[in-house]
Design a protein around this motif. Structure first.
Motif, mmCIF file in Angstrom:
data_model
loop_
_atom_site.group_PDB
_atom_site.id
_atom_site.type_symbol
_atom_site.label_atom_id
_atom_site.label_comp_id
_atom_site.label_asym_id
_atom_site.label_seq_id
_atom_site.Cartn_x
_atom_site.Cartn_y
_atom_site.Cartn_z
ATOM 1 N N GLY A 68 0.810 -1.212 0.000
ATOM 2 C CA GLY A 68 0.000 0.000 0.000
ATOM 3 C C GLY A 68 0.841 1.258 0.000
ATOM 4 N N MET B 123 2.459 1.729 -3.363
ATOM 5 C CA MET B 123 1.525 2.271 -4.355
ATOM 6 C C MET B 123 1.361 3.781 -4.194
ATOM 7 N N ALA C 226 -4.742 2.543 -2.787
ATOM 8 C CA ALA C 226 -3.944 1.796 -1.817
ATOM 9 C C ALA C 226 -4.798 1.348 -0.635
ATOM 10 N N LEU D 54 -0.659 2.659 6.350
ATOM 11 C CA LEU D 54 0.141 3.225 5.259
ATOM 12 C C LEU D 54 0.905 4.488 5.666
#
Length: 211
Positions: free
Chosen positions: A61, A64, A98, A110
């Motif tokens: 995540g 990304m 994500a 994240l």
């Protein structure tokens, strides 16, 4: 002796039978089987506790977000299309994608700040012992994403710097360096350090991160 591994003993007997002369050839196979059993046990433990899957999700995540978000900044700077709306839209898309991909696995933190906040204020939902693995996975994903962007845009960055007489390490190089991080004052905004104090900039960063 009562402390050995019964499976390993059984493997030895199956391999060698009653012919002990073949024992030297069986030992490596039995050792390999023992290692496989240990790895399988550890893997089962990780899968049961979901640490591994959650950390992988945090890595992917964050990767990304950086690839999409920072990639949009790289494109904006190199093409002279530095509209804030365009960059913010792509960043938002990257963050949303994500989260969509990882929320059901890891909770889609994240961000180390999010993980730290959960560990402090919601320890029942996010156990504090997960904090370090999460942060390591997030940092690794961000670094990997930055590396991918650098690899993709390196030749264009070199050409941009040569065209604009930018020497890395000089104050002017903050323009290209800002593709990968935040700088104060922002080289893309027409104001000076005297216009915005460091304290005000710090508080703005804190406010934006909180939001």
């Amino acid at each position: 002796d009562g402390g050995g591994d019964g499976d390993d003993d059984d493997d030895f007997l199956v391999c060698c039978g009653k012919d002990l002369s073949s024992a030297p050839f069986c030992v490596p196979l039995v050792m390999l089987r023992a290692v496989q059993n240990r790895v399988a046990a550890w893997w089962s433990l990780l899968a049961e506790r979901q640490w591994f899957a959650q950390c992988v999700a945090e890595f992917i995540g964050t990767f990304m977000i950086v690839v999409i978000g920072v990639g949009s900044v790289c494109s904006a700077v190199l093409t002279q299309q530095q509209g804030l709306w365009h960059v913010a839209t792509v960043w938002g898309f990257g963050v949303g994608l994500a989260i969509y991909c990882t929320a059901s696995i890891s909770g889609a933190h994240l961000n180390p700040a999010i993980s730290l906040a959960f560990a402090i204020f919601r320890p029942r939902q996010f156990r504090p012992y997960k904090l370090i693995p999460y942060v390591v996975a997030q940092m690794a994903g961000a670094i990997a994403g930055g590396f991918v962007n650098l690899a993709m845009y390196s030749t264009y960055i070199d050409e941009y710097e040569n065209t604009n007489n930018i020497t890395r390490g000089e104050p002017s190089s903050v323009v290209t360096a800002s593709m990968f991080g935040e700088y104060f004052p922002n080289p893309g905004v027409p104001y000076t350090a005297e216009s915005v104090s460091i304290t005000r900039a710090l508080l703005t960063e804190a406010w934006g991160t909180a939001i």
